[in-house]
Structure formats: structure tokens, C-alpha cells
Design a protein around this motif. Structure first.
Motif, mmCIF file in Angstrom:
data_model
loop_
_atom_site.group_PDB
_atom_site.id
_atom_site.type_symbol
_atom_site.label_atom_id
_atom_site.label_comp_id
_atom_site.label_asym_id
_atom_site.label_seq_id
_atom_site.Cartn_x
_atom_site.Cartn_y
_atom_site.Cartn_z
ATOM 1 N N ALA A 67 0.833 -1.208 0.000
ATOM 2 C CA ALA A 67 0.000 0.000 0.000
ATOM 3 C C ALA A 67 0.868 1.258 0.000
ATOM 4 C CB ALA A 67 -0.937 -0.004 1.196
ATOM 5 N N GLY A 68 2.015 1.184 0.676
ATOM 6 C CA GLY A 68 2.910 2.344 0.711
ATOM 7 C C GLY A 68 3.632 2.598 -0.593
ATOM 8 N N LEU A 69 3.549 1.644 -1.523
ATOM 9 C CA LEU A 69 4.257 1.764 -2.798
ATOM 10 C C LEU A 69 3.302 1.905 -3.989
ATOM 11 C CD1 LEU A 69 6.775 -1.170 -2.168
ATOM 12 C CD2 LEU A 69 7.302 1.273 -2.044
ATOM 13 N N THR A 70 2.006 1.856 -3.718
ATOM 14 C CA THR A 70 1.014 1.768 -4.795
ATOM 15 C C THR A 70 0.103 2.987 -4.820
ATOM 16 O OG1 THR A 70 1.005 -0.645 -4.489
ATOM 17 C CG2 THR A 70 -0.784 0.312 -5.802
ATOM 18 N N PRO A 71 0.179 3.811 -5.862
ATOM 19 C CA PRO A 71 -0.721 4.962 -5.952
ATOM 20 C C PRO A 71 -2.108 4.546 -6.430
ATOM 21 C CG PRO A 71 0.698 4.868 -7.878
ATOM 22 C CD PRO A 71 1.137 3.746 -6.981
ATOM 23 N N ALA A 72 -3.099 5.344 -6.119
ATOM 24 C CA ALA A 72 -4.451 5.096 -6.613
ATOM 25 C C ALA A 72 -4.431 5.073 -8.134
ATOM 26 C CB ALA A 72 -5.402 6.171 -6.107
ATOM 27 N N GLY A 73 -5.188 4.167 -8.721
ATOM 28 C CA GLY A 73 -5.258 4.040 -10.163
ATOM 29 C C GLY A 73 -4.192 3.138 -10.755
ATOM 30 N N ALA A 74 -3.304 2.608 -9.912
ATOM 31 C CA ALA A 74 -2.215 1.759 -10.388
ATOM 32 C C ALA A 74 -2.733 0.434 -10.934
ATOM 33 C CB ALA A 74 -1.229 1.493 -9.253
ATOM 34 N N THR A 75 -1.928 -0.189 -11.765
ATOM 35 C CA THR A 75 -2.217 -1.535 -12.251
ATOM 36 C C THR A 75 -1.555 -2.533 -11.309
ATOM 37 O OG1 THR A 75 -2.343 -0.781 -14.548
ATOM 38 C CG2 THR A 75 -1.975 -3.142 -14.182
ATOM 39 N N VAL A 76 -2.362 -3.412 -10.730
ATOM 40 C CA VAL A 76 -1.889 -4.364 -9.724
ATOM 41 C C VAL A 76 -2.119 -5.777 -10.232
ATOM 42 C CG1 VAL A 76 -2.304 -5.266 -7.386
ATOM 43 C CG2 VAL A 76 -2.328 -2.784 -7.800
ATOM 44 N N LEU A 77 -1.120 -6.632 -10.040
ATOM 45 C CA LEU A 77 -1.238 -8.045 -10.385
ATOM 46 C C LEU A 77 -1.042 -8.878 -9.128
ATOM 47 C CD1 LEU A 77 -1.371 -10.504 -12.294
ATOM 48 C CD2 LEU A 77 1.079 -10.159 -12.760
#
Length: 267
Positions: free
Chosen positions: A96-106
Motif C-alpha cells: 500500500a505504501g508503494l502503490t498509488p491510486a489508479g495503479a495496475t496491480v497483479l
């Protein structure tokens, strides 16, 4: 004297006490909590008895209930599918600390989709993709991720993913199995007898699947994207070296109070 109607809680206490005693006798460490959860299902007496029988027989509590509480979310779980561990909430927090809103997550090796669901809940909107080799796991993930408009795939690691996803993944969550094959026999019976071996067995040193993932992940990650694994505390140094050898800037983080260790690689 005025007549008082017993509260529901009071009516449940004798039943819970009986359940607690039976669960404790069967070796359940958190017997009181488990009795409360089972009694709180609203099941009929007959159905509740059957649930308790399954738990006493060694089935994971989460499989008996049909759900797990993970990062504040109630997620469906079921027979033949890995039960998310509470320590994995630390991996979600790191991500969560490395992931901005709207990011593509796998969410690779997604199981029931717990990591992806929890990260999306923490971050807000993400474009979520999830994959697992188990069709049963992906069906559960489909239920748990339905509200997130996630894309799900069945197959071995990156194999089923669409080519359009290449080079776009901001955060790659990958809770690969990391128990060394020689230590499988030391796991609690409810894990080794009721969860799929493929979700537990990490090969000779526990890092076999991590090597495979690290060797292919660069092709899927966006520049500067992150890959996160959960490992045992005694595996952290080897896992960091593994990621560094695969071309990542790598480091580890731990929370000793919950026995959680995460290794992170940045592309």
C-alpha cells in the motif's frame, strides 16, 4: 418484581460454553473465539453440530465457516484452497505504501484473491488482475473481487496473462509457497491435510517459485514497479540476493510481533 427477557447473548452462553469445552478438548488453541464465531453463524442446531464435527476432525476453521476475516474484509474461502494468513496483512501494508491510486496491480498465485482485495481496499481504485494455477481458487477469487471489476486468469504464473499487460504492472503481489519441502511435515495438520500441497511446498529451499517469478517479472512490471514476496524470516537474505541477482533493487522488511517478513524488489 418486573419480568426480564434474557438477552440473546445470555441465551447463547451455555451453548458457547459447551462448544468451547469441546473445541478445547480437541486441541483448538483459540477455543473461545472459535466457539463464538461458530455459534454466531445462525446455523440450526443440526448444522452447527456438523460444523463443530468438521472442526474437531481437523478442518481449518475458515473452511468450516466458509469465510476468513482478512484486513477487515470478509472473504469467501473453501475446501482445497489456501487460507490467507493474518501475517500477510503486513505484505499488504508494504504494498500500500508503494502503490498509488489508479495503479495496475497483479496478484499472482492469488488463491482466493485476498491480497488483491485488501490492497484495493487500502489504496482505493486500482486496475486489478489476479491469476492462479487452481481453477477452484480463481472461482473463489472471482466472488471476492466481483465488486472491483478485476480480470482473472487460470494458469501457471504469467502464462495465462494477456500480452497487453506487459510492461504495465505497477505492483506485483506474489505470495508464492515458501515452506521448504523437508519442513512440510512440521506444519499443523489442518494445513498439510486440508490445503493444497502446491500452495505450501516451496521446493528444496522454499524459494523455487520465487526464482521463476523473479526471472520473468521484468517483462511485466512498469519501469520502477515493485514485486513483493512473503518469506520466512530465515529466508530473507537469500530472497534479497535472489531478487538482486535477477536485476532488482531489493530489500526486506519485518514485523517480528506477528512473524511476518516481506522481500521487495524494484524494477
Amino acid at each position: 418484581m418486573p419480568h426480564h427477557t434474557p438477552s440473546t447473548a445470555a441465551l447463547l452462553r451455555p451453548a458457547e460454553a459447551e462448544l468451547t469445552a469441546r473445541l478445547r478438548a480437541a486441541g483448538c488453541v483459540f477455543a473461545e473465539d472459535e466457539a463464538r464465531l461458530l455459534a454466531g453463524t445462525g446455523a440450526t442446531a443440526e448444522a452447527l453440530a456438523a460444523m463443530v464435527d468438521r472442526r474437531v476432525a481437523g478442518f481449518p476453521l475458515e473452511h468450516v465457516l466458509g469465510w476468513v476475516d482478512f484486513c477487515g474484509l470478509r472473504l469467501a474461502v473453501g475446501p482445497g484452497v489456501f487460507v490467507p494468513r493474518q501475517r500477510s496483512a503486513f505484505l499488504v501494508g508494504c504494498a500500500a505504501g508503494l502503490t498509488p491510486a489508479g495503479a495496475t496491480v497483479l496478484d499472482l498465485c492469488c488463491g482466493c484473491g485476498a491480497l488483491g482485495a485488501a490492497l484495493a481496499h487500502e489504496v482505493g481504485h486500482v486496475e486489478l488482475h489476479a491469476s492462479d494455477v487452481s481453477g477452484a481458487a480463481v472461482e473463489l477469487a472471482r466472488r471476492n473481487l466481483a465488486a472491483l471489476d478485476a480480470e482473472l486468469y487460470v494458469g501457471d504464473l504469467f502464462e495465462p496473462l494477456p500480452a497487453a499487460l506487459r510492461g504495465r504492472v505497477t505492483t506485483l503481489l506474489c505470495n508464492t509457497p515458501y515452506v521448504p519441502s523437508s519442513r512440510l511435515g512440521t506444519l499443523p495438520p489442518e494445513a498439510r491435510e486440508h490445503e493444497p500441497l502446491a500452495s505450501l511446498d516451496g521446493g528444496e529451499d522454499g524459494l523455487e517459485l520465487q526464482r521463476r517469478v523473479a526471472g520473468q517479472a521484468h517483462g511485466w512490471l512498469a519501469p520502477g514497479g515493485h514485486l513483493l514476496f512473503e518469506v520466512g524470516e530465515d529466508q530473507a537474505e537469500d530472497s534479497v540476493r535472489l531478487l538482486a541477482g535477477a536485476g532488482f533493487r531489493a530489500w526486506s522488511a519485518s514485523r517480528t510481533d506477528i512473524g511476518a517478513t516481506v522481500v521487495i524488489g524494484q524494477a
